[in-house]
Scaffold this motif. Structure first.
Motif, mmCIF file in Angstrom:
data_model
loop_
_atom_site.group_PDB
_atom_site.id
_atom_site.type_symbol
_atom_site.label_atom_id
_atom_site.label_comp_id
_atom_site.label_asym_id
_atom_site.label_seq_id
_atom_site.Cartn_x
_atom_site.Cartn_y
_atom_site.Cartn_z
ATOM 1 N N ARG A 190 0.833 -1.212 0.000
ATOM 2 C CA ARG A 190 0.000 0.000 0.000
ATOM 3 C C ARG A 190 0.864 1.257 0.000
ATOM 4 O O ARG A 190 0.577 2.219 -0.701
ATOM 5 N N GLN A 191 1.926 1.259 0.794
ATOM 6 C CA GLN A 191 2.809 2.417 0.848
ATOM 7 C C GLN A 191 3.510 2.644 -0.489
ATOM 8 O O GLN A 191 3.616 3.781 -0.956
ATOM 9 N N ARG A 192 3.982 1.571 -1.100
ATOM 10 C CA ARG A 192 4.708 1.702 -2.363
ATOM 11 C C ARG A 192 3.805 2.132 -3.506
ATOM 12 O O ARG A 192 4.250 2.802 -4.437
ATOM 13 N N MET A 193 2.543 1.758 -3.458
ATOM 14 C CA MET A 193 1.615 2.175 -4.503
ATOM 15 C C MET A 193 1.193 3.639 -4.320
ATOM 16 O O MET A 193 0.630 4.232 -5.218
ATOM 17 N N GLY A 194 1.453 4.192 -3.176
ATOM 18 C CA GLY A 194 1.335 5.631 -2.973
ATOM 19 C C GLY A 194 -0.052 6.233 -3.015
ATOM 20 O O GLY A 194 -0.209 7.365 -3.447
ATOM 21 N N GLY A 195 -1.063 5.530 -2.580
ATOM 22 C CA GLY A 195 -2.403 6.114 -2.483
ATOM 23 C C GLY A 195 -3.037 6.453 -3.828
ATOM 24 O O GLY A 195 -3.581 7.538 -4.006
ATOM 25 N N LEU A 196 -2.953 5.532 -4.781
ATOM 26 C CA LEU A 196 -3.519 5.796 -6.104
ATOM 27 C C LEU A 196 -5.003 6.113 -6.045
ATOM 28 O O LEU A 196 -5.483 6.990 -6.757
ATOM 29 N N HIS A 197 -5.702 5.384 -5.210
ATOM 30 C CA HIS A 197 -7.152 5.593 -5.123
ATOM 31 C C HIS A 197 -7.473 7.020 -4.695
ATOM 32 O O HIS A 197 -8.323 7.680 -5.288
ATOM 33 N N GLU A 198 -6.791 7.509 -3.672
ATOM 34 C CA GLU A 198 -7.056 8.857 -3.183
ATOM 35 C C GLU A 198 -6.621 9.905 -4.209
ATOM 36 O O GLU A 198 -7.299 10.898 -4.425
ATOM 37 N N ARG A 199 -5.486 9.688 -4.844
ATOM 38 C CA ARG A 199 -4.934 10.673 -5.772
ATOM 39 C C ARG A 199 -5.774 10.822 -7.025
ATOM 40 O O ARG A 199 -6.099 11.928 -7.446
ATOM 41 N N ASN A 254 -10.785 13.040 -8.968
ATOM 42 C CA ASN A 254 -11.245 13.595 -10.230
ATOM 43 C C ASN A 254 -12.602 12.969 -10.568
ATOM 44 O O ASN A 254 -12.716 11.752 -10.659
ATOM 45 N N PRO A 255 -13.647 13.791 -10.779
ATOM 46 C CA PRO A 255 -14.977 13.227 -11.060
ATOM 47 C C PRO A 255 -15.049 12.474 -12.393
ATOM 48 O O PRO A 255 -16.003 11.738 -12.625
ATOM 49 N N SER A 256 -14.048 12.612 -13.246
ATOM 50 C CA SER A 256 -14.029 11.907 -14.528
ATOM 51 C C SER A 256 -13.314 10.570 -14.459
ATOM 52 O O SER A 256 -13.186 9.881 -15.464
ATOM 53 N N VAL A 257 -12.830 10.195 -13.268
ATOM 54 C CA VAL A 257 -12.030 8.974 -13.126
ATOM 55 C C VAL A 257 -12.561 8.109 -11.989
ATOM 56 O O VAL A 257 -12.807 8.599 -10.892
ATOM 57 N N ALA A 258 -12.725 6.830 -12.273
ATOM 58 C CA ALA A 258 -13.005 5.827 -11.233
ATOM 59 C C ALA A 258 -11.793 4.905 -11.211
ATOM 60 O O ALA A 258 -11.272 4.533 -12.261
#
Length: 93
Positions: free
Chosen positions: A22-31, A35-39
């Motif tokens: 999780r740390q290495r992936m760097g919070g992709l979900h939050e980042r 954006n309302p155009s991205v899920a």
């Protein structure tokens, strides 16, 4: 409405725990999820420590806008994730 699905597979050599993953992936979900155009979601390799697959559904009013946003996501992921991108698949729906 134009839609693309961007799937990226990442190798995380030497990853020893799910917490480290999780740390290495760097919070992709939050980042990217802001954006309302991205899920965004981790779409495979949930329990594998040394691999991760993420899928992004990108929407926009033009194909150029969608392609631009997909390219931006690819670039940011390659620059910020502590791993190596193995595969990128972009599918326009």
């Amino acid at each position: 409405m134009h839609i693309a699905v961007l799937t990226m597979k990442v190798s995380l050599p030497g990853c020893a725990s799910l917490k480290e993953k999780r740390q290495r992936m760097g919070g992709l979900h939050e980042r990217f999820g802001r954006n309302p155009s991205v899920a965004v979601c981790e779409s495979a390799d949930h329990d594998r420590l040394e691999a991760s697959e993420w899928s992004f559904v990108v929407t926009g009013t033009s194909s150029l806008q969608v392609e631009s946003l997909c390219s931006e996501i690819e670039d940011k992921l390659q620059r910020t994730v502590d791993g190596r991108v193995l595969d990128v698949v972009r599918e326009m729906l």
